[in-house]
Motif scaffolding. Structure first.
Motif, PDB file in Angstrom:
ATOM      1  N   ASP A 180      92.691  85.984   8.001  1.00 16.87           N
ATOM      2  CA  ASP A 180      92.677  86.956   9.116  1.00 16.87           C
ATOM      3  C   ASP A 180      92.758  85.715  10.421  1.00 16.87           C
ATOM      4  O   ASP A 180      93.128  86.491  10.758  1.00 16.87           O
ATOM      5  N   GLU A 181      92.372  84.684  10.303  1.00 10.57           N
ATOM      6  CA  GLU A 181      92.713  83.799  10.937  1.00 10.57           C
ATOM      7  C   GLU A 181      92.980  82.465  10.951  1.00 10.57           C
ATOM      8  O   GLU A 181      92.880  82.483  10.176  1.00 10.57           O
ATOM      9  N   VAL A 182      94.185  82.128  11.878  1.00  5.50           N
ATOM     10  CA  VAL A 182      94.136  80.036  11.576  1.00  5.50           C
ATOM     11  C   VAL A 182      92.693  79.766  13.014  1.00  5.50           C
ATOM     12  O   VAL A 182      92.812  80.291  13.581  1.00  5.50           O
ATOM     13  N   LYS A 183      92.766  77.607  12.179  1.00  2.00           N
ATOM     14  CA  LYS A 183      91.975  76.742  13.694  1.00  2.00           C
ATOM     15  C   LYS A 183      93.371  76.410  13.464  1.00  2.00           C
ATOM     16  O   LYS A 183      93.305  75.320  12.478  1.00  2.00           O
ATOM     17  N   ILE A 184      93.478  75.997  14.455  1.00  3.31           N
ATOM     18  CA  ILE A 184      94.066  75.218  14.791  1.00  3.31           C
ATOM     19  C   ILE A 184      93.390  73.436  14.801  1.00  3.31           C
ATOM     20  O   ILE A 184      92.273  73.522  15.362  1.00  3.31           O
ATOM     21  N   ASP A 185      93.966  72.419  14.497  1.00  2.00           N
ATOM     22  CA  ASP A 185      92.831  71.484  13.953  1.00  2.00           C
ATOM     23  C   ASP A 185      92.674  70.704  15.293  1.00  2.00           C
ATOM     24  O   ASP A 185      93.739  70.766  16.230  1.00  2.00           O
ATOM     25  N   ARG A 186      91.948  69.528  16.342  1.00  2.00           N
ATOM     26  CA  ARG A 186      91.178  68.882  16.709  1.00  2.00           C
ATOM     27  C   ARG A 186      92.045  68.004  17.597  1.00  2.00           C
ATOM     28  O   ARG A 186      92.619  67.509  18.045  1.00  2.00           O
ATOM     29  N   PHE A 209      94.435  85.715  13.973  1.00  2.00           N
ATOM     30  CA  PHE A 209      93.955  85.460  15.114  1.00  2.00           C
ATOM     31  C   PHE A 209      94.003  83.877  14.766  1.00  2.00           C
ATOM     32  O   PHE A 209      94.379  83.059  14.319  1.00  2.00           O
ATOM     33  N   VAL A 210      94.029  83.614  16.385  1.00  2.00           N
ATOM     34  CA  VAL A 210      93.932  81.891  16.371  1.00  2.00           C
ATOM     35  C   VAL A 210      92.790  81.379  16.784  1.00  2.00           C
ATOM     36  O   VAL A 210      92.285  81.868  17.730  1.00  2.00           O
ATOM     37  N   VAL A 211      92.098  80.241  16.480  1.00  2.00           N
ATOM     38  CA  VAL A 211      90.958  79.190  17.505  1.00  2.00           C
ATOM     39  C   VAL A 211      91.181  77.867  17.076  1.00  2.00           C
ATOM     40  O   VAL A 211      92.098  77.845  16.810  1.00  2.00           O
ATOM     41  N   ALA A 212      91.358  77.605  18.574  1.00  2.00           N
ATOM     42  CA  ALA A 212      91.488  76.484  18.637  1.00  2.00           C
ATOM     43  C   ALA A 212      89.796  75.160  19.100  1.00  2.00           C
ATOM     44  O   ALA A 212      89.056  75.758  19.244  1.00  2.00           O
ATOM     45  N   GLU A 213      90.525  74.385  17.975  1.00  2.00           N
ATOM     46  CA  GLU A 213      88.869  74.439  18.043  1.00  2.00           C
ATOM     47  C   GLU A 213      89.278  72.500  19.014  1.00  2.00           C
ATOM     48  O   GLU A 213      90.358  72.099  18.268  1.00  2.00           O
ATOM     49  N   GLY A 214      88.238  71.649  19.036  1.00  2.00           N
ATOM     50  CA  GLY A 214      88.359  69.945  19.555  1.00  2.00           C
ATOM     51  C   GLY A 214      88.016  70.125  21.429  1.00  2.00           C
ATOM     52  O   GLY A 214      88.837  69.464  22.177  1.00  2.00           O
ATOM     53  N   LEU A 267      84.461  82.908   5.974  1.00  2.00           N
ATOM     54  CA  LEU A 267      84.481  82.274   5.194  1.00  2.00           C
ATOM     55  C   LEU A 267      85.810  81.354   6.135  1.00  2.00           C
ATOM     56  O   LEU A 267      86.518  81.814   5.692  1.00  2.00           O
ATOM     57  N   GLU A 268      85.470  79.931   5.817  1.00  2.00           N
ATOM     58  CA  GLU A 268      86.544  78.868   6.454  1.00  2.00           C
ATOM     59  C   GLU A 268      87.455  77.905   5.346  1.00  2.00           C
ATOM     60  O   GLU A 268      85.744  77.617   4.831  1.00  2.00           O
ATOM     61  N   ILE A 269      88.183  78.115   4.734  1.00  2.00           N
ATOM     62  CA  ILE A 269      88.612  77.467   3.967  1.00  2.00           C
ATOM     63  C   ILE A 269      89.539  76.487   4.571  1.00  2.00           C
ATOM     64  O   ILE A 269      90.590  76.715   4.997  1.00  2.00           O
ATOM     65  N   THR A 270      90.356  75.530   4.207  1.00  2.00           N
ATOM     66  CA  THR A 270      90.956  74.757   4.286  1.00  2.00           C
ATOM     67  C   THR A 270      92.257  74.690   3.586  1.00  2.00           C
ATOM     68  O   THR A 270      92.048  74.540   1.912  1.00  2.00           O
ATOM     69  N   GLU A 271      92.956  73.817   4.089  1.00  2.00           N
ATOM     70  CA  GLU A 271      94.568  74.304   3.464  1.00  2.00           C
ATOM     71  C   GLU A 271      94.214  73.619   2.004  1.00  2.00           C
ATOM     72  O   GLU A 271      95.029  73.930   1.029  1.00  2.00           O
ATOM     73  N   ASP A 272      94.169  72.000   1.992  1.00  2.00           N
ATOM     74  CA  ASP A 272      93.832  71.803   0.891  1.00  2.00           C
ATOM     75  C   ASP A 272      93.310  71.575   0.363  1.00  2.00           C
ATOM     76  O   ASP A 272      93.291  72.414  -1.411  1.00  2.00           O
ATOM     77  N   ALA A 273      91.953  73.236   0.244  1.00  2.00           N
ATOM     78  CA  ALA A 273      91.016  73.654  -0.916  1.00  2.00           C
ATOM     79  C   ALA A 273      92.319  74.280  -1.510  1.00  2.00           C
ATOM     80  O   ALA A 273      91.980  74.587  -2.869  1.00  2.00           O
ATOM     81  N   VAL A 274      93.114  75.571  -0.684  1.00  2.00           N
ATOM     82  CA  VAL A 274      93.198  76.470  -1.145  1.00  2.00           C
ATOM     83  C   VAL A 274      95.070  75.517  -2.195  1.00  2.00           C
ATOM     84  O   VAL A 274      95.756  76.365  -3.200  1.00  2.00           O
ATOM     85  N   GLY A 306      86.162  92.979   2.608  1.00  2.00           N
ATOM     86  CA  GLY A 306      85.570  93.146   4.194  1.00  2.00           C
ATOM     87  C   GLY A 306      85.282  91.526   4.445  1.00  2.00           C
ATOM     88  O   GLY A 306      84.427  91.595   5.651  1.00  2.00           O
ATOM     89  N   LEU A 307      85.246  90.818   3.539  1.00  2.00           N
ATOM     90  CA  LEU A 307      84.864  89.236   3.924  1.00  2.00           C
ATOM     91  C   LEU A 307      85.463  89.187   5.209  1.00  2.00           C
ATOM     92  O   LEU A 307      87.169  89.746   4.533  1.00  2.00           O
ATOM     93  N   LYS A 308      85.350  88.374   6.030  1.00  2.00           N
ATOM     94  CA  LYS A 308      86.540  87.392   7.050  1.00  2.00           C
ATOM     95  C   LYS A 308      86.978  86.225   6.398  1.00  2.00           C
ATOM     96  O   LYS A 308      85.949  85.769   5.813  1.00  2.00           O
ATOM     97  N   LEU A 309      88.332  85.938   6.335  1.00  2.00           N
ATOM     98  CA  LEU A 309      88.818  84.933   6.213  1.00  2.00           C
ATOM     99  C   LEU A 309      89.557  83.740   7.174  1.00  2.00           C
ATOM    100  O   LEU A 309      90.528  84.390   8.378  1.00  2.00           O
ATOM    101  N   SER A 310      89.462  82.923   6.835  1.00  2.00           N
ATOM    102  CA  SER A 310      89.763  81.544   8.195  1.00  2.00           C
ATOM    103  C   SER A 310      90.019  80.653   7.426  1.00  2.00           C
ATOM    104  O   SER A 310      89.609  79.372   6.460  1.00  2.00           O
ATOM    105  N   ILE A 311      92.005  80.091   7.734  1.00  2.00           N
ATOM    106  CA  ILE A 311      92.261  78.615   8.250  1.00  2.00           C
ATOM    107  C   ILE A 311      91.786  77.475   8.298  1.00  2.00           C
ATOM    108  O   ILE A 311      92.094  78.161   9.652  1.00  2.00           O
TER     109      ILE A 311
END
Length: 787
Positions: A696-702, A731-736, A647-654, A672-677
């Motif tokens: 569990d992870e952060v996604k760097i904005d595009r 963990f780190v995910v880079a989008e864009g 589940l991916e949640i934006t910073e503002d939502a948190v 056991g559900l994975k969570l991402s910012i």
């Protein structure tokens, strides 16, 4: 004795005696007939005037309620709150409107007949007016509306009180019915007392059931038991007590009971002054026997002539003519009666003028209101004149009212009204609603628009000082010009569209053009169609691959929803997701996405393709206390591994509700559900808050990745973010990611995953299968979903 009767002097004396007796007898008879006529005229006039006063007062209340409810129903801000479903704000707005006209009851009913708002005013122990929720809040309205009617006038009973009400329907998108809004004044003893003071007659209201029993009486004075003994039969005309002057009228029905109004006065009390006058006249007739026939005739004539004038004046007043002056009599009583007639007609005229003024002027600023604007524009339309309308909105009034109070807010509105009224070259200035004004020019050139904007800036440049406060008066403006083919209402709508566009885009002003109007219409169409789109499977899921940089294999995808509109084609999420959030449909949308993603996962797995799926959730989902458990139950019911979903949640939502978000996220992670910012770096979260989040992870904005190879600042930010995340065991995910160089740069710095158009744009589930099997990124051995 015969000698005495034969005297000329005696005969002349007897002749005059007989003549005077005949004349005085005739005068007495004439006075008696005149007295009877005056009695009848007095009775008729007293009742007729009282009835006229009552009808004027009652109709004025109904007219005022109707005008105000119609104005409120057109309030764009109220419509937006209605559509958004923010009941707290809607009740506040409705209470503000109710307070402006001092209504005793305000209600709003949705299109399905449910009462969504009911506010009742009352006095506390200190005599202060307070507002409370009505007992029917949330219930089905007992009255069925005809949806074709724009206004509804009805009598209503709630909480043991009777109300005179006017409803106007609230519409959107042309003629789409949203619901109804109405306001009401009490029908009680206080109203009856006010009418009694105006008419001089005891006034009351009574409910009569089908068995002719009076169930409730609201009267201006203490109950007259003798009078009210057979009140029900008097009201329906089955019985008449001749000791009283009595009038009644049926106003309507409430709960199978007829509501009557009535006025009465003891006949003896009405005729007492006339009887006293009669005895005075009789004494005058007897005492004036020695006077000549001419004096008797003059007295008779001096009495009857003023009476005729009063009868004529009563007819003028009954016909609504108040400018005819009563000629006063030389006698004190008749002169006083004539004077009272004049005072009465002036009082009625004054009340009518005040009612008309209130109907066409704003009570706070004394500027003309929307009704006067409509009346003036209608005249210009009949003359086919061209004109320009500028709608002016005062910024930040909500914040001013909330912070400094409505008293300060009212003073600001009055100051803005004074400044707008003083503007030169403006034909008309009026107040439309709470913080909205209108300026109208009917003799202008197109170049005058710029001059008008400049003049408004100049007028508002001087800061407003009030009780030590220094406040800026900032405005937002929407301008529309009427051409010869436009209607009055279309020009007003265009000006409002321009104003709303300026407010939405934070512009100082906007001149209407068709492009912005089309955008508004399309948005309303999307608002109306989104719910049915979710229910009728017009939505589709696209998937964008996520590349594991260590394995150089795609082991995850992100699910992205699209709206396959039957007329407008594929609509991207950034268009309809905000609509779903504002209209309360975000939970239904997210649930559809999760269930569809689970079905797709099972289809892929049956074909030997093991891919984890990331799903976006919003702040609205986190506010739903039942959503957290629903996610877990849904995954469990479909018998799929919970580790396959993120589940991916934006910073503002948190950040909007950190404590609640941490509680729900912790529960998910424990199961056991994975969570991402998502979109990390664009929100407002601090490092301390990030440390608290069970993700569990952060996604760097595009926005930090797309220009990574040409922007050293972006390289510093991305590198620091990767290091920070690793230090927090994330963990780190880079989008864009849009080129190979960026991909290699991220791999060298330890970024775990990447996604972007360099790998693939979002595509359908079947297209993703084809792409994956043909690409170099297919992981042939059974991949582990966990990174």
């Amino acid at each position: 004795m015969p000698r005495f009767w034969n005297k000329l002097q005696t005969r002349i004396f007897l002749f005059f005696v007989i003549l005077l007796v005949i004349i005085q007898g005739f005068s007495f008879w004439m006075s008696f007939q005149t007295h009877k006529q005056l009695e009848q005229q007095q009775i008729s006039s007293r009742i007729a005037n009282a009835v006229e006063v009552f009808r004027n007062q009652f109709d004025a209340r109904s007219f005022y309620l109707g005008v105000f409810s119609e104005v409120v129903s057109q309030d764009y801000s109220l419509k937006e709150i209605f559509i958004e479903g923010d009941m707290g704000s809607f009740l506040t707005a409705l209470g503000n409107h109710q307070r402006r006209i001092k209504a005793n009851l305000s209600m709003s009913v949705d299109k399905d007949g449910k009462i969504i708002a009911q506010l009742i005013s009352g006095k506390n122990d200190k005599g202060q007016t307070r507002y409370r929720l009505g007992p029917e809040q949330g219930k089905v309205f007992s009255v069925s509306f005809n949806k074709a009617q724009s206004t509804v006038n009805l009598l209503y009973q709630v909480g043991g009180s009777l109300y005179q009400m006017q409803f106007s329907r609230i519409t959107a998108g042309g003629n789409t019915l949203l619901g109804w809004v109405g306001f009401g004044f009490k029908i009680d003893a206080e109203l009856a007392t006010e009418l009694m003071h105006q008419t001089g007659l005891t006034t009351g209201f009574a409910l009569v059931d089908p068995q002719f029993k009076v169930s409730e009486v609201r009267q201006s004075t203490a109950t007259d038991g003798d009078m009210l003994k057979d009140l029900a039969y008097q009201l329906v005309g089955k019985f008449s007590d001749h000791r009283y002057l009595f009038w009644s009228q049926k106003l309507g029905a409430i709960d199978n009971k007829a509501l009557y109004t009535y006025m009465y006065l003891p006949r003896e009390q009405v005729l007492a002054p006339l009887k006293e006058q009669w005895w005075q006249q009789l004494w005058i007739v007897i005492s004036m026997l020695p006077l000549s026939m001419l004096a008797a005739y003059y007295i008779s004539r001096s009495i009857t002539k003023p009476i005729k004038h009063l009868i004529e004046q009563a007819k003028f007043i009954a016909g609504g003519n108040y400018d005819h002056k009563v000629k006063e009599s030389s006698t004190i009583e008749l002169a006083q009666l004539a004077h009272e007639f004049s005072e009465m007609q002036q009082a009625i005229l004054s009340r009518e003028q005040r009612i008309v003024y209130q109907a066409f002027h704003d009570p706070l600023t004394n500027l003309p209101n929307r009704n006067e604007l409509d009346r003036m524009l209608s005249t210009w339309m009949e003359q086919d004149e061209q004109f320009m309308i500028c709608l002016v909105n005062v910024k930040r009034m909500t914040e001013v009212n909330a912070t400094l109070g409505h008293g300060v807010g009212d003073e600001i509105i009055k100051e803005v009204g004074r400044r707008l009224e003083s503007m030169k070259n403006v034909n008309f200035a009026c107040r439309i609603s709470g913080d909205e004004f209108a300026l109208v020019l009917n003799d202008f050139h197109v170049d005058d628009i710029g001059q008008l904007i400049a003049s408004l800036r100049e007028k508002m440049a001087r800061r407003y000082r009030y009780q030590g406060l220094s406040l800026e008066l900032d405005l937002t403006m929407g301008v529309a010009i009427r051409n010869h083919s436009s209607s009055m209402f279309s020009v007003l709508q265009q000006a409002n569209t321009a104003l709303q566009y300026a407010k939405s885009n934070k512009l100082e002003y906007q001149i209407y053009d068709k492009q912005i109007d089309q955008h508004t219409v399309e948005r309303l169409q999307l608002i109306n169609g989104l719910k049915s789109a979710i229910e009728s499977d017009q939505l589709v899921l696209y998937y964008q691959p996520k590349l594991c940089l260590k394995k150089n294999a795609v082991i995850k995808v992100e699910a992205l929803v699209r709206w396959a509109h039957p007329e407008k084609g594929m609509i991207p999420p950034d268009v309809f997701i905000p609509i779903a959030e504002k209209t309360g449909q975000m939970n239904a949308l997210t649930r559809w996405v999760l269930e569809t993603a689970i079905k797709q996962y099972k289809q892929w797995r049956a074909k030997g393709i093991e891919l984890g799926i990331a799903i976006n959730i919003s702040a609205e989902n986190l506010k739903d206390s039942s959503f957290c458990q629903w996610v877990l139950n849904t995954i469990s019911q479909h018998q799929v591994p919970i580790s396959a979903f993120t589940l991916e949640i934006t910073e503002d939502a948190v950040v909007s509700d950190l404590d609640s978000a941490i509680m729900q996220l912790s529960y998910w992670r424990a199961k056991g559900l994975k969570l991402s910012i998502d979109d990390f770096g664009t929100g407002y979260s601090s490092l301390g808050q990030l440390k608290q989040l069970p993700v569990d992870e952060v996604k760097i904005d595009r926005s930090f990745v797309q220009q990574l190879m040409s922007n050293t600042d972006d390289q510093i930010i991305v590198k620091s973010t990767i290091e920070l995340a690793h230090n927090l065991n994330l963990f780190v995910v880079a989008e864009g990611v849009e080129n190979q160089d960026t991909l290699d740069w991220l791999r060298e710095r330890g970024c775990e995953m990447a996604q972007g158009y360099h790998l693939s744009k979002p595509i359908s589930g079947s297209d993703l299968e084809t792409w994956l099997l043909q690409s170099e990124y297919f992981y042939h051995s059974t991949p582990q979903v966990q990174i």
